[in-house]
Design an enzyme around this catalytic site. Structure first.
Site, PDB file in Angstrom:
ATOM      1  NE  ARG A   1      74.686 -22.197 -13.159  1.00 39.99           N
ATOM      2  CZ  ARG A   1      73.492 -21.683 -12.279  1.00 39.99           C
ATOM      3  NH1 ARG A   1      72.162 -20.965 -12.637  1.00 39.99           N
ATOM      4  NH2 ARG A   1      72.845 -22.947 -11.419  1.00 39.99           N
TER       5      ARG A   1
ATOM      6  CE  LYS B   1      74.125 -26.845 -15.348  1.00 35.93           C
ATOM      7  NZ  LYS B   1      74.983 -26.132 -14.113  1.00 35.93           N
TER       8      LYS B   1
ATOM      9  CB  CYS C   1      69.005 -29.776  -3.698  1.00 31.43           C
ATOM     10  SG  CYS C   1      68.757 -27.747  -4.136  1.00 31.43           S
TER      11      CYS C   1
ATOM     12  CB  THR D   1      77.440 -33.958  -6.856  1.00 30.55           C
ATOM     13  OG1 THR D   1      77.411 -33.163  -8.022  1.00 30.55           O
ATOM     14  CG2 THR D   1      78.356 -34.845  -7.529  1.00 30.55           C
TER      15      THR D   1
HETATM   16  C1  SPV Z   1      75.426 -25.374 -11.001  1.00 30.55           C
HETATM   17  O1  SPV Z   1      74.961 -24.772 -10.847  1.00 30.55           O
HETATM   18  O2  SPV Z   1      74.197 -26.391 -11.219  1.00 30.55           O
HETATM   19  C2  SPV Z   1      76.228 -25.976 -11.771  1.00 30.55           C
HETATM   20  C3  SPV Z   1      77.221 -25.896 -11.660  1.00 30.55           C
HETATM   21  O3  SPV Z   1      76.262 -27.507 -11.998  1.00 30.55           O
HETATM   22  S1  SPV Z   1      77.469 -23.979 -12.797  1.00 30.55           S
HETATM   23  O4  SPV Z   1      78.581 -25.017 -13.906  1.00 30.55           O
HETATM   24  O5  SPV Z   1      77.824 -23.171 -12.394  1.00 30.55           O
HETATM   25  O6  SPV Z   1      76.518 -24.211 -13.100  1.00 30.55           O
HETATM   26 MN    MN Z   2      74.065 -27.688 -12.290  1.00 27.59          MN
END
Ligand code: SPV
Ligand code: MN
Length: 623
Positions: A85, A229, A272, A275
């Site tokens: 991101r 997100k 962290c 999952t």
């Molecule tokens: C995270 O980084 O919290 C994720 C993957 O779940 S993302 O889709 O990049 O946010």
């Molecule tokens: Mn996430």
């Protein structure tokens, strides 16, 4: 005229599919972006199997995904510099006079809209635009949020099939009534590897007023999969107005004695263990990343916003993550991203079982063992943020409540970050406000590879939701605090830490030990074990953990290890309070007074216990 534009650009077939949805606002929006982004071709995807198949096939025929040797498996690569991101270029757009906290990247709405429209002008020239309809949360539910995705990336459109509930029929059903989130994405110009080329023009702009997110010149899922997100930021804002929460949380069932299932939500920053917690064996998973929480009939209930996993693959080993491992080796439809593709069409990633292959293709292009980047640093076999995308239906531990329109009743809420020296493995808050402030709103984590930038720096991340915050933190925290008002039964709040290290920098618990923490929390919620009142919360008793370690893991849990793990680290905890207070005092606008009160009470408790027992307090001293 609008219908003329649409007819002309879509052709009869696609036009008819679109017109089945009786919503002029939707048609207008689509027409506007077809004109603006100027794709060569448009595909309207219904919930029909054939349409969905076309999306996956397009991802392959356009080279955004490559078929692997195993049936139904493909691999996708993002640009070497587009692996996470992009926090810097992700902005919440604010009209003149509106302000958000310093920690949130914002931009002037008018200027940013102009900029991103300029960037996106004709950006889809020569490309195909995919129009997709989804439902966030279960369909036909109080939780449902319809969402529209426009994208020129078949990879993005395909990923969304695995991750979200189909929503075309829901849009048809809702017609003019639908209040939907809108996402416009373009990967922009692609290079010879089919990865986004113009990263200097990478933008993710969130327009709260228009309920729209614009994403350009990027492919990495966290920047592009609009329903993930991006819609999350819109939902946080919408929820504030309507009294519900959007959280960066897993949802799972912990199985207690006599077939009892107690549901937990858990917030952890990226990388962290969210999952892998959601996938603990012998428990059941509802979701691993995003949850909506609502008050229904005097209880807090939660749903998984998604129905699939975009999970981190680094560290997935048969020994530690048997469930994920098995799913990744099944013929289920999977998109691997940014791992190594071997010459035989297999895949390899960091810490996978077995030998690292000599060579292959990964996020850096042609790769061989020992390959270095331009700074002379060795390039690992896969990117640390490499991922797999898969539908939850492929997991035997899927909880039957996934699609329940009522969601699940939340019994416990867990907050945890990457913390090498302060928090104990698990503790329970004295009450709701203590948990929200001293655990959730005080969450910090040592930074990881999930966002661009330096790794290992302690960063403030309230509720693990800071990256997605679209409202003032003050309002968000107040909404959390008020969420228990009028409840018949409050969930218990816990803080966990899987990352405590000893003096030599080694973890002081095994990966699987977290299972015991959740079993203990489950028993606490149901009033079946006691606890020790400590200065930072309620601590498990040694005898209870010893018994659970034996029952759950068949392991001997020694008193020495218990003391080492559960001793209260007074100075570290006070240093943390100092850091958190300072942040709320200097960086958060009008931080609610209760934050300082609760932290001050915690400091007082720490100091008075320190006066009696010293800097490191054994739980036995407090019992
Ligand atoms: C995270 O980084 O919290 C994720 C993957 O779940 S993302 O889709 O990049 O946010
Ligand atoms: Mn996430």
């Amino acid at each position: 005229m609008l219908s003329n534009i649409l007819k002309e650009r879509l052709g009869n077939n696609q036009y008819e599919k679109l017109m089945r949805i009786d919503n002029p606002e939707l048609h207008e929006f689509i027409a506007k972006y077809i004109e603006h982004c100027n794709p060569e071709k448009v595909f309207v995807c219904t919930d029909d199997k054939e349409d969905i198949k076309y999306i996956r096939e397009s991802a392959i025929s356009k080279g955004e995904e490559i078929k692997l040797s195993k049936e139904n498996h493909t691999i996708h690569f993002d640009n070497y510099f587009d692996q996470a991101r992009d926090k810097k270029n992700t902005r919440i757009l604010l009209p003149e006079g509106v302000e958000l906290d310093k920690a949130i990247e914002t931009g002037n709405r008018k200027e940013c809209l102009e900029e991103v429209h300029e960037i996106m002008k004709d950006i889809m020239k020569g490309k195909e635009l995919f129009i997709r309809f989804f439902c966030l949360g279960p369909t036909n539910s109080e939780f449902s949020q319809p969402a529209l995705q426009l994208t020129d990336s078949a990879y993005v459109a395909h990923s969304e099939d695995l991750l979200y509930r189909l929503g075309y029929e829901e849009f048809v059903r809702q017609g003019k009534k639908a209040r939907f989130f809108k996402m416009v994405h373009s990967a922009g110009e692609l290079d010879e590897r089919n990865t986004s080329k113009n990263l200097d023009k990478r933008r993710v702009y969130i327009d709260l007023e228009g309920d729209t997110v614009y994403s350009a010149n990027t492919q990495y899922g966290g920047n592009t999969i609009g329903l993930k997100k991006l819609a999350m930021r819109l939902a946080i804002k919408r929820g504030l107005g309507e009294g519900w929460l959007t959280e960066h949380m897993l949802v799972m069932g912990i199985h207690g004695p006599n077939n009892r299932v107690t549901y937990f939500t858990g917030a952890f920053p990226s990388l962290c263990g969210k999952t892998s917690t959601a996938m603990l064996d012998n428990e059941t998973v509802v979701g691993d990343d995003i949850a909506y929480l609502r008050k229904i009939n005097g209880r807090i209930r939660a749903v998984n916003v998604e129905k699939g996993i975009f999970g981190i693959i680094m560290g997935v080993k048969s020994e530690y993550d048997p469930i994920i491992w098995n799913a990744l080796h099944s013929p289920a439809e999977i998109i691997f991203s940014n791992v190594l593709m071997t010459p035989e069409g297999g895949v390899h990633w960091i810490e996978k079982d077995g030998e690292i292959p000599e060579k292959g293709i990964n996020h850096s292009g042609e790769w061989y063992k020992g390959k270095k980047d331009e700074n002379g640093k060795e390039i690992p076999v896969s990117h640390p943020n490499a991922r797999f995308t898969i539908d939850l239906e492929n997991f035997g531990n899927l909880d039957p409540a996934l699609d329940d329109p009522q969601g699940v009743e939340v019994g416990g809420i867990v907050y945890g970050g990457r913390d090498s020296d302060t928090w104990i493995p698990i503790k329970e808050a004295f009450d709701w406000a203590h948990g929200i402030i001293a655990y959730g709103a005080s969450l910090e984590s040592e930074s990881t590879a999930a966002t661009l930038g330096k790794v290992g720096v302690r960063t403030f991340n309230p509720m693990s939701n800071l990256d997605f915050m679209s409202i003032p933190l003050r309002d968000y925290i107040n909404l959390n605090l008020d969420f228990v008002k009028g409840l018949e039964k409050e969930p218990r709040i816990f803080a966990v830490n899987y990352f405590l290290k000893d003096k030599n920098g080694n973890f002081i618990h095994a990966r699987e030990d977290k299972k015991v923490c959740y079993k203990w929390a489950e028993l606490r919620i149901n009033g079946e074990v006691g606890a020790i009142d400590g200065p930072t919360g309620r601590i498990p008793k040694y005898e209870d953990l010893k018994r659970l370690f034996r029952e759950v893991l068949n392991k001997d849990f020694t008193k020495e290890l218990y003391n080492e793990q559960f001793k209260i680290r007074v100075k570290e905890n006070i240093a943390k309070i100092d850091r958190i207070e300072e942040i709320y005092r200097t960086q958060v606008m009008d931080a609610p007074k209760i934050i300082f009160d609760i932290l001050e009470e915690q400091r007082e408790r720490l100091l008075s216990t320190q006066a009696k027992y010293g800097d490191y307090i054994l739980p036995g001293n407090l019992a």
